[in-house]
Design a protein around this motif. Structure first.
Motif, PDB file in Angstrom:
ATOM      1  N   LEU A 179       0.817  -1.209   0.000  1.00  0.00           N
ATOM      2  CA  LEU A 179       0.000   0.000   0.000  1.00  0.00           C
ATOM      3  C   LEU A 179       0.853   1.263   0.000  1.00  0.00           C
ATOM      4  O   LEU A 179       1.922   1.315   0.608  1.00  0.00           O
ATOM      5  CB  LEU A 179      -0.917   0.016   1.232  1.00  0.00           C
ATOM      6  N   LYS A 180       0.339   2.269  -0.680  1.00  0.00           N
ATOM      7  CA  LYS A 180       0.944   3.589  -0.692  1.00  0.00           C
ATOM      8  C   LYS A 180      -0.023   4.570  -0.047  1.00  0.00           C
ATOM      9  O   LYS A 180      -1.234   4.503  -0.262  1.00  0.00           O
ATOM     10  CB  LYS A 180       1.244   4.027  -2.128  1.00  0.00           C
ATOM     11  N   ILE A 181       0.502   5.492   0.764  1.00  0.00           N
ATOM     12  CA  ILE A 181      -0.331   6.484   1.459  1.00  0.00           C
ATOM     13  C   ILE A 181      -0.281   7.791   0.688  1.00  0.00           C
ATOM     14  O   ILE A 181       0.803   8.320   0.409  1.00  0.00           O
ATOM     15  CB  ILE A 181       0.154   6.710   2.899  1.00  0.00           C
ATOM     16  N   ILE A 182      -1.464   8.302   0.329  1.00  0.00           N
ATOM     17  CA  ILE A 182      -1.542   9.608  -0.317  1.00  0.00           C
ATOM     18  C   ILE A 182      -2.566  10.470   0.420  1.00  0.00           C
ATOM     19  O   ILE A 182      -3.488   9.957   1.048  1.00  0.00           O
ATOM     20  CB  ILE A 182      -1.907   9.499  -1.810  1.00  0.00           C
ATOM     21  N   LEU A 183      -2.368  11.780   0.360  1.00  0.00           N
ATOM     22  CA  LEU A 183      -3.282  12.734   0.981  1.00  0.00           C
ATOM     23  C   LEU A 183      -3.928  13.570  -0.103  1.00  0.00           C
ATOM     24  O   LEU A 183      -3.244  14.095  -0.989  1.00  0.00           O
ATOM     25  CB  LEU A 183      -2.529  13.645   1.960  1.00  0.00           C
ATOM     26  N   LYS A 184      -5.255  13.685  -0.044  1.00  0.00           N
ATOM     27  CA  LYS A 184      -5.981  14.472  -1.038  1.00  0.00           C
ATOM     28  C   LYS A 184      -6.996  15.371  -0.349  1.00  0.00           C
ATOM     29  O   LYS A 184      -7.713  14.943   0.549  1.00  0.00           O
ATOM     30  CB  LYS A 184      -6.701  13.561  -2.044  1.00  0.00           C
ATOM     31  N   SER A 185      -7.036  16.620  -0.794  1.00  0.00           N
ATOM     32  CA  SER A 185      -8.018  17.566  -0.279  1.00  0.00           C
ATOM     33  C   SER A 185      -9.384  17.274  -0.899  1.00  0.00           C
ATOM     34  O   SER A 185      -9.483  16.891  -2.059  1.00  0.00           O
ATOM     35  CB  SER A 185      -7.590  18.996  -0.624  1.00  0.00           C
ATOM     36  N   PHE A 186     -10.462  17.433  -0.107  1.00  0.00           N
ATOM     37  CA  PHE A 186     -11.796  17.255  -0.671  1.00  0.00           C
ATOM     38  C   PHE A 186     -12.671  18.456  -0.359  1.00  0.00           C
ATOM     39  O   PHE A 186     -12.417  19.206   0.595  1.00  0.00           O
ATOM     40  CB  PHE A 186     -12.450  15.963  -0.172  1.00  0.00           C
ATOM     41  N   SER A 187     -13.686  18.630  -1.169  1.00  0.00           N
ATOM     42  CA  SER A 187     -14.671  19.706  -0.973  1.00  0.00           C
ATOM     43  C   SER A 187     -16.033  19.184  -1.379  1.00  0.00           C
ATOM     44  O   SER A 187     -16.136  18.293  -2.228  1.00  0.00           O
ATOM     45  CB  SER A 187     -14.306  20.939  -1.804  1.00  0.00           C
ATOM     46  N   PRO A 188     -17.104  19.725  -0.772  1.00  0.00           N
ATOM     47  CA  PRO A 188     -18.452  19.226  -1.102  1.00  0.00           C
ATOM     48  C   PRO A 188     -18.896  19.700  -2.474  1.00  0.00           C
ATOM     49  O   PRO A 188     -18.498  20.758  -2.946  1.00  0.00           O
ATOM     50  CB  PRO A 188     -19.320  19.842   0.002  1.00  0.00           C
ATOM     51  N   SER A 189     -19.736  18.883  -3.108  1.00  0.00           N
ATOM     52  CA  SER A 189     -20.281  19.276  -4.402  1.00  0.00           C
ATOM     53  C   SER A 189     -21.321  20.376  -4.206  1.00  0.00           C
ATOM     54  O   SER A 189     -21.845  20.583  -3.112  1.00  0.00           O
ATOM     55  CB  SER A 189     -20.933  18.069  -5.089  1.00  0.00           C
ATOM     56  N   GLU A 190     -21.622  21.079  -5.277  1.00  0.00           N
ATOM     57  CA  GLU A 190     -22.579  22.184  -5.210  1.00  0.00           C
ATOM     58  C   GLU A 190     -24.021  21.708  -5.182  1.00  0.00           C
ATOM     59  O   GLU A 190     -24.942  22.496  -4.989  1.00  0.00           O
ATOM     60  CB  GLU A 190     -22.363  23.127  -6.399  1.00  0.00           C
ATOM     61  N   ILE A 225      -3.580  19.270  -0.470  1.00  0.00           N
ATOM     62  CA  ILE A 225      -4.433  19.767   0.610  1.00  0.00           C
ATOM     63  C   ILE A 225      -4.554  21.279   0.515  1.00  0.00           C
ATOM     64  O   ILE A 225      -3.546  21.991   0.455  1.00  0.00           O
ATOM     65  CB  ILE A 225      -3.879  19.351   1.974  1.00  0.00           C
ATOM     66  N   GLU A 226      -5.777  21.777   0.510  1.00  0.00           N
ATOM     67  CA  GLU A 226      -6.030  23.209   0.408  1.00  0.00           C
ATOM     68  C   GLU A 226      -6.466  23.759   1.758  1.00  0.00           C
ATOM     69  O   GLU A 226      -7.062  23.056   2.568  1.00  0.00           O
ATOM     70  CB  GLU A 226      -7.098  23.484  -0.646  1.00  0.00           C
ATOM     71  N   GLY A 227      -6.166  25.041   1.997  1.00  0.00           N
ATOM     72  CA  GLY A 227      -6.533  25.697   3.243  1.00  0.00           C
ATOM     73  C   GLY A 227      -5.702  26.942   3.433  1.00  0.00           C
ATOM     74  O   GLY A 227      -4.902  27.324   2.565  1.00  0.00           O
ATOM     75  N   PRO A 228      -5.848  27.610   4.573  1.00  0.00           N
ATOM     76  CA  PRO A 228      -5.124  28.871   4.804  1.00  0.00           C
ATOM     77  C   PRO A 228      -3.604  28.712   4.884  1.00  0.00           C
ATOM     78  O   PRO A 228      -2.880  29.671   4.650  1.00  0.00           O
ATOM     79  CB  PRO A 228      -5.698  29.368   6.136  1.00  0.00           C
ATOM     80  N   ASP A 229      -3.111  27.519   5.213  1.00  0.00           N
ATOM     81  CA  ASP A 229      -1.671  27.282   5.313  1.00  0.00           C
ATOM     82  C   ASP A 229      -1.214  26.447   4.122  1.00  0.00           C
ATOM     83  O   ASP A 229      -1.534  25.268   4.019  1.00  0.00           O
ATOM     84  CB  ASP A 229      -1.346  26.565   6.628  1.00  0.00           C
ATOM     85  N   SER A 230      -0.438  27.053   3.228  1.00  0.00           N
ATOM     86  CA  SER A 230       0.016  26.350   2.027  1.00  0.00           C
ATOM     87  C   SER A 230       1.052  25.275   2.332  1.00  0.00           C
ATOM     88  O   SER A 230       1.325  24.415   1.477  1.00  0.00           O
ATOM     89  CB  SER A 230       0.604  27.355   1.026  1.00  0.00           C
ATOM     90  N   LEU A 231       1.611  25.297   3.545  1.00  0.00           N
ATOM     91  CA  LEU A 231       2.637  24.318   3.925  1.00  0.00           C
ATOM     92  C   LEU A 231       2.087  23.226   4.836  1.00  0.00           C
ATOM     93  O   LEU A 231       2.854  22.462   5.420  1.00  0.00           O
ATOM     94  CB  LEU A 231       3.804  25.036   4.637  1.00  0.00           C
ATOM     95  N   ILE A 232       0.763  23.139   4.962  1.00  0.00           N
ATOM     96  CA  ILE A 232       0.158  22.182   5.897  1.00  0.00           C
ATOM     97  C   ILE A 232       0.532  20.740   5.560  1.00  0.00           C
ATOM     98  O   ILE A 232       0.669  19.894   6.449  1.00  0.00           O
ATOM     99  CB  ILE A 232      -1.388  22.349   5.911  1.00  0.00           C
ATOM    100  N   LEU A 233       0.745  20.454   4.279  1.00  0.00           N
ATOM    101  CA  LEU A 233       1.065  19.091   3.866  1.00  0.00           C
ATOM    102  C   LEU A 233       2.353  18.592   4.521  1.00  0.00           C
ATOM    103  O   LEU A 233       2.491  17.406   4.824  1.00  0.00           O
ATOM    104  CB  LEU A 233       1.182  19.021   2.341  1.00  0.00           C
ATOM    105  N   GLN A 234       3.304  19.505   4.743  1.00  0.00           N
ATOM    106  CA  GLN A 234       4.577  19.128   5.357  1.00  0.00           C
ATOM    107  C   GLN A 234       4.433  18.804   6.841  1.00  0.00           C
ATOM    108  O   GLN A 234       5.348  18.228   7.432  1.00  0.00           O
ATOM    109  CB  GLN A 234       5.592  20.259   5.167  1.00  0.00           C
TER     110      GLN A 234
END
Length: 331
Positions: free
Chosen positions: A68-79, A91-100
């Motif tokens: 297995l490989k671990i990946i992180l993906k940002s999600f958002s609700p559909s309209e 990953i999206e959010g106020p901190d562009s470095l959150i992934l680290q």
């Protein structure tokens, strides 16, 4: 005649064999990858600085080893407001470095790739390190475990083709006052019988997620309470809308699922299960958007006339019109 029957029988047996072979292949392919994960959702509310740890249990449910490989993906609700999620690469959010600052550990070892033996269960730890000057806000992402043999992984909610994941809702900082509205509250104007489908669409205008609570109270034409439906608390992510359902649908029976499917093809609804209805009813919605409010209230009305009553009224109207026309001609 006998020859024709024999040919038909052979064709039938051949067809059954082909179907069995195809099902066997599909079943075998599906059995090659089978994982279980808990919890399906991780909710984290914190203030920086913080060292956050959350457990993830993943289990190989197959008799074959899994790489297995671990990946992180940002999600958002559909309209659409139906609760489905769309995924993005980072990953999206106020901190562009959150992934680290997000890692998955097996004890003291940070993981990117690992293996599970047949029927092995592994306790992993999601760790997030936040500094005191990190920006505040919400982050919505999935920790996804993908088979290394799978190419072109199709990501859809927490279940993935060739993988599985857990959704993380991370809220950093104190939440302000929630803002939102009841975007839609409606019931079909005329019904012949129950169950009654109730559309309730809530809008969250806050920069953080909310979990609304509340109830729908139905009163008859005399003002008496005829029934009550409790709203199932569901996540509504920041700046999004979602259709609500009732608490009875948390573990729906097959019959209730059929009712929902029959009553609403477009979106989720609350269900008032009462079947026999007659007269004018008014439904009152009482919604608390978050623990600290605000509270919204609205109402809508509908008329219930059983089918036999509609036929009776139509027949009576037809008779009265006929009598009126006869009397009018004599005059």
């Amino acid at each position: 005649m006998k020859k024709s029957l024999l040919i038909l029988l052979l064709v039938f047996v051949s067809l059954l064999s082909s179907i069995y072979y195809l099902v066997s292949i599909v079943g075998a392919q599906g059995d090659e990858f089978s994982l279980g994960i808990y919890p399906p959702i991780i909710e984290i509310n914190t203030e920086p600085p913080a060292d956050i740890e959350a457990g993830i249990n993943i289990q190989n449910l197959n008799d074959l080893p899994q790489n297995l490989k671990i990946i992180l993906k940002s999600f958002s609700p559909s309209e659409t407001g139906d609760g489905t999620l769309g995924y993005k690469g980072t990953i999206e959010g106020p901190d562009s470095l959150i992934l680290q600052k997000i890692k998955v550990y097996d004890q003291e070892n940070a993981l990117d790739i690992f293996s599970l033996d047949p029927f092995e269960s592994r306790e992993l730890t999601l760790k997030i390190n936040l500094d005191s000057d990190d920006p505040l806000g919400d982050y919505y992402f999935s920790v996804i475990f993908v088979s290394q043999e799978t190419q072109g992984t199709d990501v859809s909610q927490s279940q993935i083709s060739g993988g599985i994941g857990t959704n993380v809702i991370l809220s950093v900082g104190q939440k302000g006052v929630a803002q939102g509205e009841i975007k839609e509250f409606s019931i079909p104007r005329i019904l012949s019988s129950g169950p009654v489908p109730i559309t309730l669409l809530l809008q969250n205008n806050s920069p953080h997620y909310v979990v609304p609570t509340g109830r729908i109270t139905i009163r008859d034409m005399l003002g008496r309470e005829a029934g009550q439906v409790s709203i199932l608390p569901r996540y509504i992510l920041a700046n999004s809308a979602r259709f609500m359902i009732d608490t009875d649908q948390a573990s729906p029976s097959a019959s209730l699922e059929e009712q929902i499917s029959r009553l609403s093809k477009k979106h989720a609804v609350l269900i008032w299960p009462k079947k026999f209805l007659f007269g004018l009813y008014t439904a009152y919605a009482h919604v608390k958007l978050s623990e600290n409010g605000p509270v919204f209230e609205t109402k809508t009305s509908f008329v219930a006339l059983p089918v036999y009553m509609l036929f009776a009224i139509s027949f009576l109207a037809f008779v009265l019109i006929g009598i009126y026309l006869r009397v009018k001609r004599k005059i």
